[in-house]
Design an enzyme around this catalytic site. Structure first.
Site, PDB file in Angstrom:
ATOM      1  CG  HIS A 458      -1.742   1.235   1.387  1.00  0.00           C
ATOM      2  ND1 HIS A 458      -3.061   1.301   1.001  1.00  0.00           N
ATOM      3  CD2 HIS A 458      -1.449   2.461   1.905  1.00  0.00           C
ATOM      4  CE1 HIS A 458      -3.539   2.513   1.249  1.00  0.00           C
ATOM      5  NE2 HIS A 458      -2.569   3.233   1.799  1.00  0.00           N
ATOM      6  CD  GLU A 459       1.649   3.696   3.695  1.00  0.00           C
ATOM      7  OE1 GLU A 459       1.931   4.764   3.109  1.00  0.00           O
ATOM      8  OE2 GLU A 459       0.588   3.539   4.332  1.00  0.00           O
ATOM      9  CG  HIS A 462       0.464   6.499  -0.595  1.00  0.00           C
ATOM     10  ND1 HIS A 462      -0.606   7.187  -1.120  1.00  0.00           N
ATOM     11  CD2 HIS A 462       0.012   5.919   0.556  1.00  0.00           C
ATOM     12  CE1 HIS A 462      -1.668   7.021  -0.336  1.00  0.00           C
ATOM     13  NE2 HIS A 462      -1.319   6.252   0.680  1.00  0.00           N
ATOM     14  CG  HIS A 465       0.144   9.020  -6.935  1.00  0.00           C
ATOM     15  ND1 HIS A 465      -0.973   9.334  -6.202  1.00  0.00           N
ATOM     16  CD2 HIS A 465      -0.019   9.654  -8.120  1.00  0.00           C
ATOM     17  CE1 HIS A 465      -1.767  10.115  -6.909  1.00  0.00           C
ATOM     18  NE2 HIS A 465      -1.211  10.324  -8.075  1.00  0.00           N
TER      19      HIS A 465
END
Length: 672
Positions: A458-459, A462, A465
């Site tokens: 998940h991290e 980011h 992104h």
């Protein structure tokens, strides 16, 4: 030059952390703030008519020294705090707020921004330029630029006080989380924990000057240890320590702080013409209104509570459950679903393998990213590791991984930017992922639970992104998108954690190197195919609690914080004696110290897009470079330079629908 502001000469502008002391920060800010005000003064007093270039773009590119100082200090204060940094943070909270207010309320500057805004449709601006003009105008108005002198004075006072209060909340929570760690004398009380976790508890106790075993608390209400401890009394002690944080009537109590934060936020919103803080915040999000956000929570809540009742009946199996028994019983139920113990999966999830052969390999396959560790480069703490990131052979930035828990680090996991990407400024991204994994003893391996594996993916979503950002303007870079969109790319990246083409690469036994048996992988996938109702209720309750607090008017602030919490959850249909919110009010860091006030609903709002995108990937071929490139080109690289929801819809060929989310959460009606 002050080492905070000096060019380090290191690749991509990585700060030379070793040369910086805490005593350097306030002098650096003195210089950076003064420089920024001088730059803004020049823009505001420009005798030429206001244009996009001499006003909006010039303002966008100003304050580079300040951005550098912020990128360094606030990437230290969260993951590696100390008393000196806490004191500096309290000082900066007020100074930075006053600085932002001074710029926003500069009448000559606002007049120039307003002039460019008025002609934005007539002067041939690109879409990113037009969006930047509109955002700068809205930011100024929302900061009080259009208010009269009395209103601006109130805005300054309230904003400064809020900056102090939110900083204070976060620091109290960190201190009380450390103070509330549970000490056990007898190792038998820790039955159910792994050898590594027991060793870490022993080491934590010794570091704190105690004999025995110290169980540190995690940020959410539910604690990973409570799902494993076989002793009901040990589970009770840890659970109760978790839910009593910052509500014990001591120096760490945050209840009065919460009340004042909520009241001042409501007063500020009312002054600016909004009914409440939620309306003020959501006006800048992709959700159309607080009512729409609350409506989604309510729709999901009805189904989740019904599913939760069935789930509790199943796992109780006739026994009388206590709140500290629920996650333990859920875990036991998953293990008893067949002949295979899915907890064994942890033995195949060693951190290095998960990173190298899982997270990084998936990013390479999808996006062409290559991660090369740079032991010659150093982060802000000895535990921080640095990787250089290339895409299709061309360097794009740096990635810093800070994975292990320590008392100086606030709980949870998150991504930060030290440097943002910008073509206009010629800067490349430096991205940090922070986690709170248990650090192993020397010579031992760090093994991850399934939840921790998913969190690492998940991290890094980011991080992707930020790393793939390819925009002109820094304020539109990477994750600088609406709050209820920002979680979408990270949630998409979770889908690869158990994908057959990914898990086979990293899931190797930490001792033997043998691949995880296919039967075990199938069992793990089956057990996690849908979210538990417990997890959904925890999340929805926290999101509803956030909206309940921030839909209050300034004259509606309750005296009893915990009584209001229960009342709000009952009104939302999400009250349960056995399943509490993911965060209770007194330790809800996201909304009272972080940037998620009136925005915690964003995880589920983003998940609508995420669930649709997962289906788009799977039906298109899965882990495929062309699909990854299409996703990067349409969404990840564009930040806020375009409407992100519209860009996603164009990629899909239609607007996202809620059906895939309901199926993933196990909330779809039969046949849907």
């Amino acid at each position: 030059m002050n080492p905070v502001l000096a060019d380090s000469g290191l690749p991509y502008g990585l700060p030379d952390f070793a040369s910086i002391s805490d005593d350097d920060f306030l002098p650096a800010y003195d210089a950076a703030l003064a420089e920024h005000l001088a730059e803004v003064g020049d823009i505001a007093s420009d005798p030429d008519p206001a244009t996009f270039v001499n006003t909006v773009e010039a303002l966008e590119n100003s304050g580079r020294a300040l951005a550098r100082a912020n990128g360094i200090f606030f990437n230290l204060e969260g993951p590696d705090s100390n008393p000196a940094r806490q004191k500096i943070a309290q000082t900066l909270a007020v100074r930075l707020t006053e600085h932002a207010n001074t710029i926003a309320m500069n009448p000559r500057l606002f007049a120039r921004i307003e002039a460019v805004y008025a002609t934005r449709e007539e002067v041939g601006l690109t879409e990113p330029q037009r969006r930047l003009v509109e955002q700068r105008y809205r930011d100024a108005v929302r900061a009080g630029a259009a208010l009269d002198e009395t209103g601006q004075t109130q805005m300054r006072e309230w904003s400064s006080r809020l900056a102090t209060l939110t900083t204070e909340f976060g620091q109290r929570l960190l201190d009380d989380t450390n103070a509330s760690a549970v000490l056990f004398d007898d190792v038998a009380d820790l039955d159910g924990l792994s050898d590594g976790e027991i060793a870490a508890a022993r080491r934590a106790a010794a570091d704190a000057g105690h004999d025995g075993y110290l169980i540190a608390l995690e940020l959410p209400t539910s604690q990973g240890s409570v799902a494993k401890l076989t002793s009901a009394d040990a589970r009770r002690q840890v659970f109760e320590a978790s839910i009593r944080r910052c509500a014990r009537g001591n120096e760490y109590d945050t209840r009065d702080t919460v009340r004042e934060i909520v009241e001042l936020r409501a007063r500020r919103a009312r002054l600016l013409g909004y009914a409440n803080h939620a309306e003020y915040v959501i006006a800048e999000q992709t959700a159309p209104s607080p009512q729409a956000a609350a409506g989604l929570l309510a729709d999901l809540g009805d189904a989740a509570m019904a599913a939760g009742g069935r789930e509790l009946d199943r796992i109780a199996d006739g026994a009388q459950l206590q709140p500290w028994d629920v996650t333990y019983a859920l875990a036991a139920s998953q293990r008893s679903g067949g002949d295979i113990d899915i907890d064994e999966f942890e033995q195949y999830c060693e951190l290095e393998s998960v990173l190298r052969d899982g997270v990084f390999t998936a990013a390479h396959t999808l996006y062409g990213l290559t991660m090369t560790e740079r032991p010659d480069l150093h982060g802000y703490h000895p535990d921080v590791r640095v990787w250089e990131v290339a895409r299709d052979g061309e360097g794009v930035g740096l990635f810093l991984g800070d994975f292990f828990a320590r008392p100086s680090k606030r709980g949870g996991a998150w991504m930060n930017n030290i440097v943002d990407q910008s073509r206009s400024l010629g800067t490349s991204p430096i991205i940090v992922n922070v986690s709170n994994l248990t650090k192993p003893d020397d010579g031992e391996k760090c093994l991850l639970t399934l939840d921790q594996v998913v969190t690492v993916f998940h991290e890094f979503g980011h991080a992707i992104h930020g790393l793939l950002s390819d925009v002109d303007y820094v304020s539109q870079s990477g994750t600088s998108v609406p709050r209820d969109f920002v979680e979408f790319p990270s949630q998409v990246n979770e889908m690869w954690a158990l994908h057959r083409d990914v898990v086979g690469g990293y899931a190797k036994h930490y001792r033997t190197g043998e691949p995880a048996p296919e039967a075990l992988l199938d069992a793990v996938r089956a057990a996690t195919a849908t979210e538990t109702a417990h997890s959904t209720i925890e999340y929805l309750a926290a999101a509803a609690l956030d909206l309940a607090w921030h839909r209050l008017g300034p004259d509606e602030i309750p005296v009893d914080v915990l009584a209001f919490e229960e009342q709000a959850l009952r009104a939302a249909g999400l009250w349960s004696e056995l399943i509490g919110p993911r965060y209770r009010t007194t330790y809800f860091n996201h909304v009272f110290a972080g940037g998620y006030s009136s925005g915690y609903y964003s995880y589920i709002w983003s998940e609508v897009l995420d669930a649709e995108t997962e289906q788009w990937f799977l039906t298109g071929g899965g882990l495929d470079r062309e699909l990854g490139r299409a996703f990067a080109d349409a969404v990840l690289s564009r930040g806020d330079s375009v409407d992100p929801v519209q860009a996603h819809a164009e990629m899909l060929g239609r607007d996202a629908q809620v059906g895939p989310l309901l199926a993933r959460r196990g909330l779809a009606a039969p046949g849907e």
